[in-house]
Scaffold this motif. Structure first.
Motif, PDB file in Angstrom:
ATOM      1  N   GLU A 106       0.825  -1.212   0.000  1.00 27.52           N
ATOM      2  CA  GLU A 106       0.000   0.000   0.000  1.00 27.52           C
ATOM      3  C   GLU A 106       0.860   1.263   0.000  1.00 27.52           C
ATOM      4  OE1 GLU A 106      -3.653   2.108   2.523  1.00 27.52           O
ATOM      5  OE2 GLU A 106      -2.862   0.152   3.138  1.00 27.52           O
ATOM      6  N   SER A 107       1.851   1.321   0.881  1.00 16.88           N
ATOM      7  CA  SER A 107       2.684   2.524   0.944  1.00 16.88           C
ATOM      8  C   SER A 107       3.654   2.593  -0.239  1.00 16.88           C
ATOM      9  CB  SER A 107       3.440   2.592   2.273  1.00 16.88           C
ATOM     10  OG  SER A 107       4.367   1.527   2.398  1.00 16.88           O
ATOM     11  N   TRP A 108       4.152   1.452  -0.704  1.00 16.77           N
ATOM     12  CA  TRP A 108       5.040   1.458  -1.864  1.00 16.77           C
ATOM     13  C   TRP A 108       4.296   1.929  -3.114  1.00 16.77           C
ATOM     14  CZ3 TRP A 108       9.283  -2.845  -2.218  1.00 16.77           C
ATOM     15  CH2 TRP A 108      10.013  -2.886  -1.017  1.00 16.77           C
ATOM     16  N   ASP A 109       3.063   1.459  -3.288  1.00 18.22           N
ATOM     17  CA  ASP A 109       2.268   1.895  -4.442  1.00 18.22           C
ATOM     18  C   ASP A 109       2.002   3.390  -4.390  1.00 18.22           C
ATOM     19  OD1 ASP A 109       2.130  -0.607  -5.583  1.00 18.22           O
ATOM     20  OD2 ASP A 109       0.131  -1.072  -4.819  1.00 18.22           O
ATOM     21  N   ARG A 110       1.715   3.895  -3.198  1.00 19.66           N
ATOM     22  CA  ARG A 110       1.458   5.331  -3.046  1.00 19.66           C
ATOM     23  C   ARG A 110       2.707   6.137  -3.401  1.00 19.66           C
ATOM     24  NH1 ARG A 110      -1.384   9.811  -3.694  1.00 19.66           N
ATOM     25  NH2 ARG A 110      -0.855  11.412  -2.178  1.00 19.66           N
ATOM     26  N   LEU A 111       3.866   5.681  -2.934  1.00 20.56           N
ATOM     27  CA  LEU A 111       5.117   6.379  -3.245  1.00 20.56           C
ATOM     28  C   LEU A 111       5.349   6.428  -4.756  1.00 20.56           C
ATOM     29  CD1 LEU A 111       8.535   5.994  -1.495  1.00 20.56           C
ATOM     30  CD2 LEU A 111       8.384   5.796  -3.966  1.00 20.56           C
ATOM     31  N   LEU A 112       5.210   5.304  -5.427  1.00 18.51           N
ATOM     32  CA  LEU A 112       5.428   5.267  -6.875  1.00 18.51           C
ATOM     33  C   LEU A 112       4.402   6.109  -7.617  1.00 18.51           C
ATOM     34  CD1 LEU A 112       6.326   1.485  -7.170  1.00 18.51           C
ATOM     35  CD2 LEU A 112       7.893   3.405  -7.474  1.00 18.51           C
ATOM     36  N   ASP A 113       3.187   6.149  -7.106  1.00 19.08           N
ATOM     37  CA  ASP A 113       2.138   6.949  -7.742  1.00 19.08           C
ATOM     38  C   ASP A 113       2.486   8.431  -7.694  1.00 19.08           C
ATOM     39  OD1 ASP A 113      -0.280   7.187  -9.111  1.00 19.08           O
ATOM     40  OD2 ASP A 113      -1.438   7.443  -7.268  1.00 19.08           O
ATOM     41  N   VAL A 114       3.017   8.892  -6.568  1.00 24.39           N
ATOM     42  CA  VAL A 114       3.390  10.305  -6.433  1.00 24.39           C
ATOM     43  C   VAL A 114       4.701  10.596  -7.162  1.00 24.39           C
ATOM     44  CG1 VAL A 114       4.081  12.110  -4.803  1.00 24.39           C
ATOM     45  CG2 VAL A 114       2.154  10.600  -4.255  1.00 24.39           C
ATOM     46  N   ASN A 115       5.732   9.805  -6.869  1.00 22.19           N
ATOM     47  CA  ASN A 115       7.080  10.136  -7.340  1.00 22.19           C
ATOM     48  C   ASN A 115       7.292   9.885  -8.825  1.00 22.19           C
ATOM     49  OD1 ASN A 115       7.424  10.571  -4.621  1.00 22.19           O
ATOM     50  ND2 ASN A 115       9.204   9.265  -4.400  1.00 22.19           N
ATOM     51  N   VAL A 116       6.575   8.929  -9.390  1.00 28.90           N
ATOM     52  CA  VAL A 116       6.749   8.613 -10.811  1.00 28.90           C
ATOM     53  C   VAL A 116       5.547   9.082 -11.625  1.00 28.90           C
ATOM     54  CG1 VAL A 116       7.193   6.820 -12.518  1.00 28.90           C
ATOM     55  CG2 VAL A 116       8.218   6.640 -10.251  1.00 28.90           C
ATOM     56  N   THR A 117       4.372   8.518 -11.347  1.00 33.20           N
ATOM     57  CA  THR A 117       3.201   8.901 -12.135  1.00 33.20           C
ATOM     58  C   THR A 117       2.863  10.367 -11.936  1.00 33.20           C
ATOM     59  OG1 THR A 117       2.350   6.645 -11.929  1.00 33.20           O
ATOM     60  CG2 THR A 117       0.800   8.336 -12.655  1.00 33.20           C
ATOM     61  N   GLY A 118       2.978  10.860 -10.709  1.00 35.57           N
ATOM     62  CA  GLY A 118       2.708  12.278 -10.456  1.00 35.57           C
ATOM     63  C   GLY A 118       3.650  13.173 -11.236  1.00 35.57           C
ATOM     64  N   ALA A 119       4.930  12.805 -11.259  1.00 35.20           N
ATOM     65  CA  ALA A 119       5.905  13.584 -12.037  1.00 35.20           C
ATOM     66  C   ALA A 119       5.564  13.557 -13.518  1.00 35.20           C
ATOM     67  CB  ALA A 119       7.310  13.040 -11.797  1.00 35.20           C
ATOM     68  N   ALA A 145      19.875   8.929  -4.601  1.00 39.20           N
ATOM     69  CA  ALA A 145      19.315   7.582  -4.751  1.00 39.20           C
ATOM     70  C   ALA A 145      18.778   7.339  -6.157  1.00 39.20           C
ATOM     71  CB  ALA A 145      18.201   7.360  -3.727  1.00 39.20           C
ATOM     72  N   GLY A 146      18.729   8.389  -6.972  1.00 35.45           N
ATOM     73  CA  GLY A 146      18.379   8.232  -8.373  1.00 35.45           C
ATOM     74  C   GLY A 146      19.594   7.970  -9.249  1.00 35.45           C
ATOM     75  N   ARG A 147      20.775   7.963  -8.648  1.00 37.10           N
ATOM     76  CA  ARG A 147      22.025   7.685  -9.372  1.00 37.10           C
ATOM     77  C   ARG A 147      22.752   6.470  -8.800  1.00 37.10           C
ATOM     78  NH1 ARG A 147      24.477   7.851 -12.321  1.00 37.10           N
ATOM     79  NH2 ARG A 147      26.131   9.359 -12.663  1.00 37.10           N
ATOM     80  N   PHE A 148      22.625   6.303  -7.485  1.00 35.10           N
ATOM     81  CA  PHE A 148      23.343   5.231  -6.804  1.00 35.10           C
ATOM     82  C   PHE A 148      22.384   4.566  -5.820  1.00 35.10           C
ATOM     83  CE2 PHE A 148      26.074   8.969  -7.401  1.00 35.10           C
ATOM     84  CZ  PHE A 148      26.975   8.477  -8.338  1.00 35.10           C
ATOM     85  N   HIS A 149      22.550   3.278  -5.629  1.00 35.84           N
ATOM     86  CA  HIS A 149      21.704   2.612  -4.639  1.00 35.84           C
ATOM     87  C   HIS A 149      21.941   3.213  -3.255  1.00 35.84           C
ATOM     88  CE1 HIS A 149      19.598  -0.255  -2.238  1.00 35.84           C
ATOM     89  NE2 HIS A 149      20.712  -0.516  -1.561  1.00 35.84           N
ATOM     90  N   SER A 150      20.867   3.431  -2.525  1.00 42.61           N
ATOM     91  CA  SER A 150      20.961   3.987  -1.174  1.00 42.61           C
ATOM     92  C   SER A 150      20.068   3.190  -0.234  1.00 42.61           C
ATOM     93  CB  SER A 150      20.524   5.456  -1.170  1.00 42.61           C
ATOM     94  OG  SER A 150      20.348   5.932   0.149  1.00 42.61           O
ATOM     95  N   ALA A 151      20.692   2.490   0.697  1.00 43.19           N
ATOM     96  CA  ALA A 151      19.914   1.738   1.676  1.00 43.19           C
ATOM     97  C   ALA A 151      19.058   2.666   2.524  1.00 43.19           C
ATOM     98  CB  ALA A 151      20.845   0.916   2.568  1.00 43.19           C
ATOM     99  N   ASN A 152      19.572   3.867   2.813  1.00 43.52           N
ATOM    100  CA  ASN A 152      18.803   4.826   3.603  1.00 43.52           C
ATOM    101  C   ASN A 152      17.557   5.282   2.857  1.00 43.52           C
ATOM    102  OD1 ASN A 152      20.453   4.863   5.868  1.00 43.52           O
ATOM    103  ND2 ASN A 152      21.759   6.481   5.073  1.00 43.52           N
ATOM    104  N   GLY A 153      17.684   5.499   1.551  1.00 42.95           N
ATOM    105  CA  GLY A 153      16.533   5.946   0.771  1.00 42.95           C
ATOM    106  C   GLY A 153      15.453   4.905   0.680  1.00 42.95           C
ATOM    107  N   GLY A 154      15.849   3.669   0.538  1.00 43.92           N
ATOM    108  CA  GLY A 154      14.886   2.590   0.483  1.00 43.92           C
ATOM    109  C   GLY A 154      14.642   2.075  -0.922  1.00 43.92           C
ATOM    110  N   VAL A 155      14.026   0.903  -1.002  1.00 36.94           N
ATOM    111  CA  VAL A 155      13.813   0.210  -2.267  1.00 36.94           C
ATOM    112  C   VAL A 155      12.905   1.007  -3.202  1.00 36.94           C
ATOM    113  CG1 VAL A 155      12.926  -1.886  -3.341  1.00 36.94           C
ATOM    114  CG2 VAL A 155      14.156  -2.032  -1.159  1.00 36.94           C
ATOM    115  N   ALA A 156      11.721   1.321  -2.744  1.00 31.63           N
ATOM    116  CA  ALA A 156      10.741   1.988  -3.614  1.00 31.63           C
ATOM    117  C   ALA A 156      11.184   3.397  -3.969  1.00 31.63           C
ATOM    118  CB  ALA A 156       9.373   2.009  -2.936  1.00 31.63           C
ATOM    119  N   TYR A 157      11.737   4.111  -3.008  1.00 31.63           N
ATOM    120  CA  TYR A 157      12.186   5.485  -3.257  1.00 31.63           C
ATOM    121  C   TYR A 157      13.318   5.500  -4.285  1.00 31.63           C
ATOM    122  CZ  TYR A 157      13.853  10.227  -2.274  1.00 31.63           C
ATOM    123  OH  TYR A 157      14.234  11.549  -2.386  1.00 31.63           O
TER     124      TYR A 157
END
Length: 241
Positions: A106-119, A145-157
């Motif tokens: 639920e929260s991962w889908d919401r994040l992708l909806d805002v950060n990707v589809t919203g953009a 985290a858009g250039r390098f993997h970041s454990a702090n940022g998280g998988v979905a982010y």
């Protein structure tokens, strides 16, 4: 110079706090017309009230996941501002459950909806306006985290910001002929309210991080670039001490 820049309009999404609010203050201080969008109208009013007294500003509340609403918002901004010269595509979020071990659809889908589809919604709303102008700059708030993997940022982010960086590159590839340029800003940790909600975050480290005002200065640098130059991305990090 300020009088000339007042002819230019910047539309900022996610403008109610953090980087978005700093972008609003930075562009307003440089003499731009500033249109502000976020879901919370009260926060937008507070940001607008903090701008220089002579700023021409417009509040357009809205949710970037509302596709039709973003089309209407872009048209409202363009009619008010005599076009949209600059888009700061800044709305985004992160969530507490960031690891595969904490998978929460639920929260991962919401994040992708805002950060990707919203953009994507905001970009698509601006494209017809900028194509008609044969001019426009899109500045996207991506991430380290858009250039390098970041454990702090998280998988979905991290996935969402990698997507946003590639979306920005696709605009330079396909829309340059229409006078449109695109830049992905990829900062490491920025001292914003969003960051304080990260699990286990140490508030005492905020001063050593990138500040929202640094992001505003970077966006202004992009906005002032020679129109023949596309700045594809800028990666920022705090000085390691």
């Amino acid at each position: 110079m300020k009088g000339t820049l007042m002819l230019q309009t910047v539309w900022i999404t996610g403008a109610g706090s953090g980087i978005g609010a700093a972008l609003a203050r930075g562009f307003a201080g440089a003499g731009y017309r500033v249109a502000l969008t976020a879901r919370n109208e009260e926060s937008l009013e507070e940001v607008a009230a903090s701008l220089p007294a002579d700023t021409s500003s417009l509040i357009v509340p809205g949710d970037v996941t509302d596709r039709a609403g973003m089309v209407a918002a872009a048209q409202q901004v363009a009619e008010w501002g005599e076009g949209i010269q600059i888009l700061c595509n800044n709305a985004g979020l992160n969530i507490p459950k960031r690891r595969w071990a904490d998978l929460d659809w639920e929260s991962w889908d919401r994040l992708l909806d805002v950060n990707v589809t919203g953009a994507l919604n905001v970009i698509a709303a601006c494209l017809p306006i900028m194509r008609a102008q044969k001019d426009g700059i899109m500045i996207h708030t991506s991430s380290w985290a858009g250039r390098f993997h970041s454990a702090n940022g998280g998988v979905a982010y991290g996935a969402s910001k990698h997507a946003l960086s590639d979306i920005s590159a696709s605009l330079n590839d396909q829309e340059g002929a229409n006078g449109i340029r695109s830049t992905a800003l990829c900062p490491a940790e920025v001292a914003t309210p969003l960051l304080t909600r990260r699990p286990g975050f140490d508030v005492s480290t905020m001063k050593a991080m990138i500040q929202p005002e640094d992001m505003a200065e970077t966006a202004l640098y992009v906005a002032r670039m020679n129109p023949s130059v596309a700045v594809h991305e800028i990666v920022l990090a705090p000085v390691r001490r």
